[in-house]
Scaffold this active site. Sequence first.
Site, PDB file in Angstrom:
ATOM      1  CB  SER A 153      -6.372  -0.347  11.678  1.00  0.00           C
ATOM      2  OG  SER A 153      -5.281  -1.040  12.242  1.00  0.00           O
ATOM      3  CG  HIS A 195     -11.129 -10.148 -17.612  1.00  0.00           C
ATOM      4  ND1 HIS A 195     -11.287 -11.514 -17.672  1.00  0.00           N
ATOM      5  CD2 HIS A 195     -11.707  -9.646 -18.733  1.00  0.00           C
ATOM      6  CE1 HIS A 195     -11.921 -11.833 -18.796  1.00  0.00           C
ATOM      7  NE2 HIS A 195     -12.197 -10.712 -19.453  1.00  0.00           N
ATOM      8  CD  GLU A 207     -13.985  -4.846   4.330  1.00  0.00           C
ATOM      9  OE1 GLU A 207     -12.940  -4.918   3.678  1.00  0.00           O
ATOM     10  OE2 GLU A 207     -13.997  -4.644   5.548  1.00  0.00           O
ATOM     11  CE  LYS A 251      -6.029  -0.828   6.813  1.00  0.00           C
ATOM     12  NZ  LYS A 251      -6.100  -1.292   5.438  1.00  0.00           N
TER      13      LYS A 251
END
Length: 394
Positions: A279, A156, A292, A285
């Site tokens: 970024s 979870h 992804e 970043k």
Amino acid sequence: MGKLWEKKTKPDPHVIKFTVGKDYILDQRLVKYDCLCSIAHAKMLNRISVLSEDELLGIVKVLKEIMELDKEGKFKIEIQDEDSHTKIENFLVQKLGDVGKKIHTGRSRNDQVLCALRLYYKDELKEIEKLVNSLIASIKDFVERYKKVKIPGFTHTRKAMVSSIKLWGESFIEALRDDLKILKSTFNLIDQSPLGTGAGYGIPVLKIDRNYTKKLLGFKRVQRNPMYVQNSRGKFEGEILSALSMIMYDVNKLSSDIIFFSMGDMGIFKIPEEFTTGSSIMPHKKNPDVFEIARSKYSKILSLEMRVKMVPLNLISGYHRDLQETKEIVFEGFDTVKETLSVISKVVKKLKVNKERAKELLTGELFATEQVYKLVKNGVPFREAYKIIKEKYS
Ligand code: ARG
């Protein structure tokens, strides 16, 4: 030279453009395989005395020349050629005259395209098998480097029990090994020769030797029923994409895990900087875009699987031009999976683990279940033990 099916009336160019679609581009990858099928077919025609020895030699020579030209990028199919089969036959006729006109004896483009496609699929499946194996090797390498490191395990998305790099990595190795079995079974299904079944109703009059072409082309067996040969176009493609989607299922989860374990607040995994992206506005970043994008390809493959399975939906038995539409879908599937596997194996191989951070994150609650079982071992009934330990964490 014109179409293989030239009629009295010239076809409307708009209709030709529409029906050819991207086929003339896609078929470029089939040229080599179409030539291999034609060589085997010509040898069979010689064996059953349709082609003389000289005619066979001439045909094989030109087909090999085409394969050479194709390798050098000099056998370009144009839209007016319609497809690889037409371009190759026209080339044979140009070079050999009447002899070239004999090559299409005992076959139709319907079995011809299937023959070329299946040889191509077999090569692609072998390539994908190699890439899955190299991903397995990268994960093994990673596990080997960090096998002693314990990390938190989650259910979870909340801390559950103690896990380890070994447990994590080996779960993917086992999963990918299952995918290899699925790939093998798909390969086995595809490995049937369609050649010699013509348009879907066999070849009349001539005694075609289907066993001989099967052997020459290295197929495991002959696909018997000519109508089933046509009906399996779309079905086999669906099977391929279903096998590919199994691989991408695991790639999807692997990628999500790497993103999760490497995020700032977790910081257990470290993706080497050269594999991260920045970024345009936030200078700090280091984003895991590669995982992804890899993760997103699963949904793409699933949608391709659905698309390819829909093409033959409700068609009556036999060939329909609709089936041409399966080509682009499968090619896209192969390209996507190959690219994804090759990039992520490269990154996984270089993936790092921050051992100190992993240790910091091994907080008390991860050992709660272990404490329960220690009590159980000392004779406390499980539910009792569970309650005792639960008190500590309430
Ligand atoms: N490009 C076609 C395909 O992929 C080749 C077969 C054409 N056959 C036909 N009957 N028009 O299906």
